[in-house]
Write an enzyme that holds these catalytic residues in place. Structure first.
Site, mmCIF file in Angstrom:
data_model
loop_
_atom_site.group_PDB
_atom_site.id
_atom_site.type_symbol
_atom_site.label_atom_id
_atom_site.label_comp_id
_atom_site.label_asym_id
_atom_site.label_seq_id
_atom_site.Cartn_x
_atom_site.Cartn_y
_atom_site.Cartn_z
ATOM 1 N N CYS B 13 5.148 13.701 5.443
ATOM 2 C CA CYS B 13 5.687 13.066 5.945
ATOM 3 C C CYS B 13 5.512 12.938 7.424
ATOM 4 C CB CYS B 13 6.809 14.786 5.712
ATOM 5 S SG CYS B 13 6.284 16.228 6.832
ATOM 6 N N CYS B 16 3.683 15.370 9.383
ATOM 7 C CA CYS B 16 2.036 16.001 8.823
ATOM 8 C C CYS B 16 1.619 14.711 9.925
ATOM 9 C CB CYS B 16 1.649 15.539 7.458
ATOM 10 S SG CYS B 16 2.916 16.433 6.515
ATOM 11 N N CYS B 129 -0.484 5.587 -22.782
ATOM 12 C CA CYS B 129 0.842 5.984 -21.767
ATOM 13 C C CYS B 129 0.386 6.263 -20.477
ATOM 14 C CB CYS B 129 1.819 6.888 -22.229
ATOM 15 S SG CYS B 129 -0.176 8.639 -21.982
ATOM 16 N N CYS B 132 -2.331 8.089 -19.094
ATOM 17 C CA CYS B 132 -3.553 7.266 -19.463
ATOM 18 C C CYS B 132 -4.077 6.870 -17.726
ATOM 19 C CB CYS B 132 -3.855 6.167 -20.397
ATOM 20 S SG CYS B 132 -3.567 6.660 -21.827
ATOM 21 N N ASP B 558 14.973 -18.443 10.278
ATOM 22 C CA ASP B 558 14.515 -19.274 10.762
ATOM 23 C C ASP B 558 15.305 -20.893 11.011
ATOM 24 O OD1 ASP B 558 12.703 -20.208 13.248
ATOM 25 O OD2 ASP B 558 11.843 -22.280 11.243
ATOM 26 N N ASP B 757 8.927 -20.506 8.408
ATOM 27 C CA ASP B 757 7.571 -21.270 7.445
ATOM 28 C C ASP B 757 6.429 -21.386 8.546
ATOM 29 O OD1 ASP B 757 9.548 -22.401 9.942
ATOM 30 O OD2 ASP B 757 8.869 -24.548 8.588
ATOM 31 N N ASP B 761 6.476 -17.548 13.299
ATOM 32 C CA ASP B 761 7.378 -16.755 12.909
ATOM 33 C C ASP B 761 5.798 -15.665 12.354
ATOM 34 O OD1 ASP B 761 9.661 -18.384 12.940
ATOM 35 O OD2 ASP B 761 9.238 -20.034 10.781
#
Lengths: 70, 872
Positions: B13, B16, B129, B132, B558, B757, B761
């Site tokens: 958290c 911490c 699964c 693994c 933008d 773009d 930005d």
């Protein structure tokens, strides 16, 4: 080398755990066997082997994580 | 001065994070500390003459956290790195002590620096699964030098970040094989290897299935037949043979050794490394049934052990192999997007060698080679046209259906199709550097990455196996000591041995609880979702972006180049009395002919587009800040502002209303005069892209707040916003302040996406919860964004959010059903519902079908149509 030591530790702890659970099963089953005819000696022996193996597998999966955390 | 990155384990958290930060920051000699909780890392700059690394590590340990390893900070900040820093700083509470915000120290990389970080992709086989995945991630995570591991069950790939000074790729691969899985390094994009691996897996499971069925059916019929009198009477000879103990033993042994071997070898290898997966459950379940039956064939076990369970063991194997076969088939279908992209690549190229044309495999083309392309052919690599001209169909990459003219000096992209003439071009980017290869890599990376929800599912599934084994053990105890008597199993089910009764129930629990469906639900949906996006020109860089996009409630656009085309166009021509529009426009074009100013170019282009012939003027004179003056047919022509006209003795009052109306719409209006007579007014403006307004409307219908951000003045900005339908405008925002504006919105609790773009930005794209860049934008913007819209169509912003919602919907459905299967199946297997006990073979079928149904449900996502597709 570290891996081998780690595995030996895991195997040791797992075996002890499995033996403890297996012994518990054996004692309880022997008691049942003495009281009820349906519970044969073979049931007790086979059941103990199964419990031992299953407990060993669980131990091998659980103990490495426990040891890692320590 | 030294820079290190320390891996800290145990931070959960913000508290911490602060603890670790403060513990390091107070040390004498530490000049900068930054703690990233998500990566579990602390980046520290320190004076090595005052403090050593061990003291720093000890300070972290003293706070109760584990230090795993340290690496030197990579000195070149990448866009990702920039994002990490931004996030880290953003996560610091106000007032948090950061000793030095200066960037990390400059480059000091030796030829083989210990702190260099490299990433490798490995193909992993044998995973079944989520456990693994956990096993491999945990196993590799323990290795010294491995910094980050992400393994994907569906793509069967793992991405590993490592320090090549401390570990090699070979070591990583060996570690994976040691745990019990197959592994090999993947270099570049190898379609054939992928296909071969998939086909090999499908073929292997198909062979296993056929073998299992051939061997298991007679054993099962023999076992059941013994108890079914009509069957025994109908074919007494065969039933006697099939029911024979030795026949059953031999056939069952073959099943265990051939199709069943994968489970036992997988379980053994895993267990030797403390790894548990579904192989262990299957092996424990089927192995127990097989061993007890074998024992009762060869040993006299007494009353109750007459019945054999070979049929149960072999049918378990058969059903599970059936599930794996169907799963392998389904997985093959998920990667179709990559296959389609790879299919766009040309196989060969025609290059000029010693003045002759030679056809070579595409892999042999090098940068600088001269490539020849004929009509109808596909371009093999990226390059620049040096001879000839043609029109190229770029629709496969840009979505633009009209062929694009290409002349000398123009850039061409590999995988596009040459439509008309032959031409030669010089190869500039080949192999993994081509635009197509980059797109494929991006999609592959996205499909290998994990959505946060998947990490939770993986952890749950990872602990599930041991939990199930423990439940099976408890169930065995219960049914042996209590359940056997309570339900009178001997009388009701004909099983006289309490051991066998308890064993069958334990086996059923082991088999029914395999969490494979839990592990498959998320990666398959992410793979189909990102694949679906890629097919439609939406590149989503990973599961995290896919997951975040569903929660967006604010989209910041933008203006220039994103909502608008980014280049001015002629919009209005208003003639004064007695002249035509064309005359006014022609005079304006004469004045601007040859001008390099964007406004002038727009007027000339506008006139040319209307078919107006533009004669040359003389004595061109630019009047700074006011307009231009030119002589045409002996007359003086002026084009410019009101002031230009008044300065020259003219009164523009008659056209003032038109001019003001244009200016209120954000247009640049100019007066045109000939020989001191104002002839009209013309306007030029940056125009909206074709689908901008439509995209904004869709977003608003979805309840999303739309915002426009621009450096333009408020009048112009509001005019554009009105046209596009955006209510909220952030005008006069300097490029460097865009990120701060996004941050302000986030501080109000909004989930913000930024669509842009340009290079300017990039910080805002990184600051936003989701950055969306246009494919026509700059490389920096595309690298900074998590979603790239290749087709430059803003409706794809809507599609991205829709896709995210649909994919997350499928993930949640998958996880719900997967957990529902297990939560319903385990009590059923435990015999909680009284006398209704489920047979082990039925449990295997139940389990196999859970994986198949979850996979099939995720695959339904392929049929979902994006909104834009519906509109078109």
């Amino acid at each position: 080398m570290i891996m081998v030591v780690q595995f030996a530790k895991t195997l040791g702890f797992s075996s002890v755990t499995a033996l403890a659970v297996g012994a518990l099963f054996y004692v309880l089953s022997a008691g049942k066997s003495a009281a009820l005819a349906a519970y044969t000696v073979n049931d007790t022996y086979l059941g103990t082997v199964f419990v031992l193996l299953l407990a060993l597998i669980i131990g091998l999966a659980v103990w490495p994580r426990v040891l890692e955390k320590r | 001065m030294e820079d290190v990155r320390i891996k800290v384990e145990g931070m959960t958290c913000q508290h911490c994070q602060m603890q670790v930060h403060d513990a390091i920051a107070v040390l004498d000699g530490v000049t900068m500390v930054r703690v990233d909780i998500e990566a579990g890392e602390a980046t520290v700059s320190y004076d090595s003459s005052k403090i050593d690394l061990e003291q720093i590590k000890q300070a972290v340990r003293d706070t109760g956290y584990q230090v795993l390893e340290e690496v030197e900070v990579c000195p070149v900040p990448t866009p990702d790195g920039m994002k990490l820093m931004t996030e880290s700083l953003a996560s610091m509470p106000v007032g948090a002590e950061v000793k030095d915000e200066a960037p990390p120290a400059g480059p000091k990389i030796a030829p083989s620096p210990p702190g260099r970080i490299e990433t490798t992709t490995i193909g992993v086989t044998g995973m079944t699964c989520a456990s693994c995945v956990q096993n491999i991630e945990r196993g590799l995570g323990k290795l010294d030098g491995v910094l980050k591991v992400s393994v994907n069950l569906t793509t069967e790939k793992g991405t590993v970040e490592y320090d090549p000074g401390r570990i090699t790729v070979h070591d990583i691969i060996k570690a994976v094989t040691d745990i019990g899985y197959g592994a090999e390094e993947i270099k570049g994009v190898d379609a054939d290897r992928e296909r071969e691996a998939r086909e090999k897996e499908i073929l292997s499971q198909k062979r296993n299935l056929i073998l299992a069925l051939i061997l298991a059916v007679p054993v099962s019929v023999g076992e059941m037949g013994q108890n079914i009198a009509p069957l025994v009477n109908a074919i007494p000879g065969i039933m006697g043979f099939l029911g024979n103990d030795y026949f059953q033993f031999i056939f069952a042994t073959l099943v265990m050794l051939l199709p069943g071997r994968q489970f036992f070898s997988g379980a053994y290898k895993g267990l030797m490394h403390g790894a548990t997966d579904m192989n262990l459950l299957i092996a424990a379940g089927t192995g127990s049934a097989y061993l007890i039956s074998t024992a009762s064939v060869f040993l006299d076990l007494g009353t109750g052990f007459e019945h054999k369970y070979f049929g149960t063991a072999v049918m378990l194997i058969a059903f599970i192999v059936l599930g794996r076969y169907m799963e392998a088939n389904s997985r093959g279908k998920t990667s179709e997007a990559i296959k389609k992209l790879m299919g766009l690549q040309a196989r060969t190229a025609r290059i000029v060698v010693d003045k002759t044309e030679r056809e070579v495999p595409i892999e042999d083309v090098k940068p600088g080679d001269m490539v020849v392309v004929r009509p109808g052919e596909k371009l093999p690599v990226d390059g620049i046209v040096v001879e000839g001209r043609s029109a190229l169909d770029e629709s496969m990459l840009t979505g633009e259906s009209i062929p694009v003219e290409k002349n000398m000096g123009d850039e061409v992209i590999g995988a596009t199709i040459n439509k008309t003439g032959s031409f030669k071009y010089r190869a500039t980017r080949v192999g993994s550097d081509t635009a197509l290869a980059q797109i494929i890599k991006l999609v592959e990376d996205a499909q290998t990455s994990k959505a946060p929800i998947q990490r939770i599912a993986d952890i749950v599934a990872g602990h599930f196996i041991v939990t199930v084994m423990s439940i099976a053990l408890v169930a065995f105890f219960y049914w042996y000591f209590i359940g056997f008597e309570r339900l009178d199993i001997a009388a009701n089910y004909g099983i006289a041995s309490p051991f066998l009764a308890a064993l069958l129930i334990a086996i059923t629990v082991l088999v029914i609880a395999c969490p494979c469906a839990v592990g498959l639900a998320t990666p398959i949906a992410v793979m189909v979702g990102t694949g679906k996006g890629a097919e439609n020109g939406i590149l989503i860089k990973g599961g995290e972006a896919l997951e975040t996009a569903q929660n967006l409630d604010t989209i910041v656009f933008d203006k220039t180049g994103t909502l608008t085309r980014g280049e001015p166009q002629l919009t209005d021509v208003v003639p004064g009395g007695g002249v035509s529009e064309d005359t006014v426009l022609m005079l304006a074009a004469v004045a601007e002919k040859g001008s390099e100013h964007p406004l002038g170019e727009a007027i000339v282009k506008g006139a040319a587009a209307r078919g107006i012939d533009i004669p040359n003027g003389q004595d061109f004179n630019a009047i700074a800040g006011h307009g231009v003056q030119v002589t045409y047919e002996g007359s003086r022509v002026l084009l410019g502002t009101r002031k230009l006209m008044t300065d020259n003795g003219m009164d523009p009052a008659q056209l003032n209303n038109s001019m003001e109306a244009m200016e209120n719409d954000g247009k640049t209006a100019m007066l045109i005069a000939k020989d001191n007579w104002i002839m009209g007014v013309i306007a030029v403006a940056d125009t909206l892209k074709e689908h901008s307004a439509e995209a904004v409307k869709y977003l608003q219908e979805m309840g999303i707040t739309t915002v426009m951000i621009t450096g333009d003045n408020r009048l112009t900005a509001e005019a554009i916003a009105r046209q596009v339908g955006i209510d909220r405008v952030l005008a006069e925002v300097l490029p460097q302040d865009k990120a701060a504006e996004v941050k302000k919105l986030q501080a109000k609790g909004q989930k913000v996406a930024m669509v842009g773009d340009g290079i300017n930005d990039a910080p805002a794209l990184m600051q936003a919860d989701i950055g969306i860049a246009l494919g026509s934008g700059t490389d920096v913007a595309m690298e900074s964004a998590q979603i790239v819209l290749i087709k430059d169509d803003l409706r794809d912003v809507v599609s991205s959010i829709e896709l995210s919602k649909r994919t997350m919907g499928k993930i949640k459905q998958g996880l719900f059903w997967a957990f529902a299967y297990n939560t319903a199946g385990i009590p059923l297997a435990l015999g909680v519902f009284g006398p209704y006990l489920i047979a082990p073979a039925l449990a295997a079928l139940f389990m196999a079908m859970s994986s198949v149904s979850v996979t099939a449900n995720a695959l339904l996502l392929k049929r979902f149509k994006l909104k834009r597709q519906e509109v078109v």
